[in-house]
Design a protein around this motif. Structure first.
Motif, PDB file in Angstrom:
ATOM      1  N   SER A   1      99.736 -33.501  89.935  1.00 38.59           N
ATOM      2  CA  SER A   1      99.977 -32.422  89.414  1.00 38.59           C
ATOM      3  C   SER A   1     101.058 -31.572  89.979  1.00 38.59           C
ATOM      4  O   SER A   1     101.524 -31.414  91.284  1.00 38.59           O
ATOM      5  N   MET A   2     101.935 -30.961  89.100  1.00 40.57           N
ATOM      6  CA  MET A   2     103.105 -29.998  89.610  1.00 40.57           C
ATOM      7  C   MET A   2     103.209 -28.657  88.736  1.00 40.57           C
ATOM      8  O   MET A   2     103.253 -28.854  87.387  1.00 40.57           O
ATOM      9  N   GLN A   3     103.201 -27.731  89.198  1.00 43.74           N
ATOM     10  CA  GLN A   3     103.325 -26.638  88.347  1.00 43.74           C
ATOM     11  C   GLN A   3     104.891 -26.196  88.098  1.00 43.74           C
ATOM     12  O   GLN A   3     105.890 -25.834  89.093  1.00 43.74           O
ATOM     13  N   PHE A   4     105.373 -26.422  87.093  1.00 48.41           N
ATOM     14  CA  PHE A   4     106.714 -26.139  86.272  1.00 48.41           C
ATOM     15  C   PHE A   4     106.677 -24.587  86.057  1.00 48.41           C
ATOM     16  O   PHE A   4     105.652 -23.910  86.087  1.00 48.41           O
TER      17      PHE A   4
ATOM     18  N   GLN B   1     106.983 -22.910  83.340  1.00 43.46           N
ATOM     19  CA  GLN B   1     106.491 -22.469  82.132  1.00 43.46           C
ATOM     20  C   GLN B   1     105.225 -23.428  81.724  1.00 43.46           C
ATOM     21  O   GLN B   1     104.321 -23.319  80.605  1.00 43.46           O
ATOM     22  N   TYR B   2     104.946 -24.334  82.578  1.00 43.66           N
ATOM     23  CA  TYR B   2     103.504 -25.029  82.173  1.00 43.66           C
ATOM     24  C   TYR B   2     103.135 -26.126  83.415  1.00 43.66           C
ATOM     25  O   TYR B   2     103.719 -26.222  84.418  1.00 43.66           O
ATOM     26  N   LEU B   3     102.120 -26.567  83.393  1.00 46.17           N
ATOM     27  CA  LEU B   3     101.352 -27.294  84.433  1.00 46.17           C
ATOM     28  C   LEU B   3     101.476 -28.827  83.928  1.00 46.17           C
ATOM     29  O   LEU B   3     101.278 -29.125  82.825  1.00 46.17           O
ATOM     30  N   PHE B   4     102.009 -29.687  84.806  1.00 44.69           N
ATOM     31  CA  PHE B   4     102.446 -31.129  84.608  1.00 44.69           C
ATOM     32  C   PHE B   4     101.311 -31.951  85.185  1.00 44.69           C
ATOM     33  O   PHE B   4     101.230 -31.789  86.617  1.00 44.69           O
ATOM     34  N   THR B   5     100.645 -32.762  84.445  1.00 44.56           N
ATOM     35  CA  THR B   5      99.877 -33.863  85.146  1.00 44.56           C
ATOM     36  C   THR B   5      99.976 -35.062  84.787  1.00 44.56           C
ATOM     37  O   THR B   5     100.671 -35.310  83.688  1.00 44.56           O
ATOM     38  N   ALA B   6      99.788 -36.253  85.782  1.00 47.23           N
ATOM     39  CA  ALA B   6      99.963 -37.470  85.431  1.00 47.23           C
ATOM     40  C   ALA B   6      98.978 -38.443  86.166  1.00 47.23           C
ATOM     41  O   ALA B   6      98.723 -38.186  87.290  1.00 47.23           O
ATOM     42  N   GLU B   7      98.694 -39.653  85.351  1.00 48.51           N
ATOM     43  CA  GLU B   7      97.730 -40.410  85.873  1.00 48.51           C
ATOM     44  C   GLU B   7      98.117 -41.873  85.312  1.00 48.51           C
ATOM     45  O   GLU B   7      98.340 -41.795  84.320  1.00 48.51           O
ATOM     46  N   ILE B   8      97.702 -42.790  86.105  1.00 45.83           N
ATOM     47  CA  ILE B   8      97.708 -44.043  85.615  1.00 45.83           C
ATOM     48  C   ILE B   8      96.208 -44.550  85.276  1.00 45.83           C
ATOM     49  O   ILE B   8      95.287 -44.513  85.805  1.00 45.83           O
ATOM     50  N   SER B   9      96.057 -45.026  84.044  1.00 52.23           N
ATOM     51  CA  SER B   9      94.796 -45.289  83.406  1.00 52.23           C
ATOM     52  C   SER B   9      95.000 -46.515  82.478  1.00 52.23           C
ATOM     53  O   SER B   9      95.541 -46.709  81.642  1.00 52.23           O
TER      54      SER B   9
END
Length: 125
Positions: free
Chosen positions: A87-90, A92-100
């Protein structure tokens, strides 16, 4: 590591709505974005590529870092990872990423009651 790899856009939802919400509708592209990630423990290099444009950030999970937006503005944030989700707060938005299941799932969510969540699924190439 889990995130290291090269990924190509497979599907996305709310792309135009998200760009409109952050004031970048004119940045819309029909190219398939390629995301390259190199992970060495908690250190990451995260790069997104389309023809004639590359955007890259380096960060360490748990430490404050300076990142750059798609449009070149710099900002400071602390990247976190919980349960395999980055998770990282830009600004103008919150960015999240995961591997699934060997896919890179990325979400960008704008704040507020009328917030927009842009979802992008990328396949490993």
């Amino acid at each position: 590591m889990a995130f290291t790899g090269k990924y190509e856009l497979e599907t996305q939802e709310n792309y135009e709505e998200f760009l409109e919400a952050i004031g970048l509708l004119n940045a819309k592209t029909d190219y398939k974005v390629v995301t390259e990630i190199f992970q060495d423990g908690n250190d990451f290099t995260w790069t997104q590529i389309i023809p004639k444009w590359t955007w890259s950030n380096k960060f360490t999970v748990g430490k404050e870092c300076e990142l750059e937006t798609m449009m070149g503005s710099k900002f400071k944030t602390t990247v976190t990872m919980e349960g395999g989700t980055i998770s990282m707060q830009f600004p103008q938005y919150l960015f999240t990423a995961e591997i699934s299941e060997d896919k890179l799932i990325m979400n960008c969510t704008t704040p507020g009651p009328k917030g927009v969540t842009f979802n992008r699924v990328n396949k490993r190439i």
